[in-house]
Enzyme design. Structure first.
Site, short mmCIF file in Angstrom:
data_model
loop_
_atom_site.label_atom_id
_atom_site.label_comp_id
_atom_site.label_asym_id
_atom_site.label_seq_id
_atom_site.Cartn_x
_atom_site.Cartn_y
_atom_site.Cartn_z
N GLY A 60 1.30 -1.04 0.21
CA GLY A 60 0.09 0.39 0.20
C GLY A 60 1.01 1.11 -0.08
N THR A 100 0.41 7.10 4.08
CA THR A 100 -0.39 9.20 3.00
C THR A 100 -0.29 9.65 4.29
OG1 THR A 100 -2.90 8.71 4.13
CG2 THR A 100 -2.08 8.13 1.37
N ASP A 138 -3.50 3.68 1.29
CA ASP A 138 -4.27 3.99 2.73
C ASP A 138 -3.62 5.54 4.07
OD1 ASP A 138 -4.69 2.18 6.02
OD2 ASP A 138 -3.34 3.94 6.02
N TYR A 186 -5.96 12.18 9.34
CA TYR A 186 -5.20 12.66 8.68
C TYR A 186 -5.38 13.83 7.84
CZ TYR A 186 -3.53 8.15 8.66
OH TYR A 186 -3.17 6.43 9.17
N LYS A 231 -10.26 5.70 8.28
CA LYS A 231 -10.60 4.69 9.29
C LYS A 231 -11.31 5.55 10.02
CE LYS A 231 -5.60 3.51 9.18
NZ LYS A 231 -4.61 4.71 8.20
N HIS A 278 -9.99 4.07 13.72
CA HIS A 278 -8.76 4.22 13.91
C HIS A 278 -7.71 3.78 15.20
CE1 HIS A 278 -5.67 7.42 11.91
NE2 HIS A 278 -4.53 5.94 12.49
N LEU A 306 9.51 0.70 8.39
CA LEU A 306 10.15 0.91 8.52
C LEU A 306 10.34 1.56 9.78
CD1 LEU A 306 10.30 2.24 5.04
CD2 LEU A 306 10.79 -0.31 5.28
N SER A 351 6.57 7.71 1.74
CA SER A 351 7.46 8.64 1.71
C SER A 351 7.01 9.60 0.61
CB SER A 351 8.73 7.66 0.76
OG SER A 351 9.26 8.61 0.43
#
Length: 310
Positions: free
Chosen positions: A19, A22, A46, A51, A80, A113, A206, A258
């Site tokens: 995915g 964001t 996503d 957000y 979410k 969420h 990550l 990213s």
């Protein structure tokens, strides 16, 4: 350890295993990198109401669909419902708002969420509120049965909280989204979800090196781990690619984020190769139980269980 490009959900729909996250991306920058990600071939987006970027995402997707460069059915959108909207009527209100902003008649996955309810007061201060999560799930089941959400699930829930939904409802969660990476393997929750045919998505795969200040409690940097760098060099891959490939080998859906176009392209190159069992086992041995998103500001909330896996 062949890597699957899709997982089949218990709702019958397929979810792409890679995915495009964001979180913390907004405005014109988000539009630019999302359009580039779609151009490269990302098909799972996503986002979340909290957000505050659903409108930008909806605009990019709508523009591509209207231009004939994309079909809505080929895109998997996850959003979410925020912790201020956990009561049944509020769940439905939040989902309707998200649909309008995303310019779509349905989302492919709708998640709770967080399980920690809040009341937003007039002065914008937040106050803890206990909301029965089974009431929340009733709202989600309503949206599922009306096909406003093709699949429904939860995020940041403990095993016990997930189990209570399974025992309560005829509509099980199709997806659990949680923090997972080589320093935090989530073996117990993953095994539970596998047993109950629930797909698991890993956020911060990550190690979230650019996570917001409230979540910075240590200086651990997964991307700089010597073993990860050594294995990456042996495959002529980046540490990020190795970490994502590892989680995909474990059967997770991964949600890297990213704003860098080179890294967005690199992150896509994790589906066409697999590491050896020996290297996989080496990475699995790195588990330190380190959670980067600890949500310590939730201490004192009646539904926050700091010592439980979530």
């Amino acid at each position: 350890m062949a890597i699957a490009r899709f997982v089949t959900l218990n709702s019958g729909f397929k979810m792409p295993t890679l995915g495009f996250g964001t979180f913390m991306l907004k405005g014109e920058k988000l539009k630019e990198v999302l359009d580039y990600a779609l151009f490269l071939g990302y098909r799972h987006i996503d986002t979340a109401a909290s957000y505050e970027n659903e409108e930008e995402i909806g605009q990019v997707l709508s523009d591509r669909v209207n231009a004939g460069r994309l079909n809505r059915k080929d895109i998997f959108i996850t959003t979410k419902v925020p912790r201020t909207h956990l009561k049944k009527a509020d769940v439905i209100e939040s989902a309707q708002s998200s649909l309008a902003k995303l310019k779509t008649s349905y989302v492919d996955m709708l998640l709770v969420h967080h399980p920690w309810g809040f009341i937003k007061k007039e002065n914008n201060e937040m106050q803890f509120e206990h909301v029965d999560l089974l009431e929340t799930w009733q709202g989600f089941s309503t949206l599922f049965k009306s096909q406003k959400a093709h699949s429904i699930g939860v995020s940041n829930f403990t095993l016990e909280q997930i189990d209570s939904i399974l025992k309560f409802s005829d509509v099980p969660p199709a997806n659990v989204q949680l923090e997972c990476h080589a320093y935090f393997l989530q073996n117990k929750l993953k095994a539970f979800c596998d047993e109950h045919h629930i797909a698991v998505s890993a956020y911060a795969p990550l190690g979230a090196p650019n996570r917001p200040a409230p979540h910075v409690q240590n200086n651990e940097n997964l991307l700089e781990d010597p073993l990860i760098k050594e294995i990456a060099k042996s495959y002529k891959k980046t540490p990020a690619q190795v970490l994502l490939n590892f989680l995909l080998c474990r059967g997770f859906v991964v949600l890297p984020k990213s704003a860098n176009k080179d890294r967005i392209k690199e992150n896509l190159d994790v589906l066409n190769w697999t590491m050896t069992t020996k290297d996989y086992d080496k990475i699995a041995s790195l588990d330190k139980g380190i959670r980067f998103f600890r949500f310590l500001f939730m201490r004192g909330h009646p539904d926050f269980f700091e010592e439980e896996d979530f």
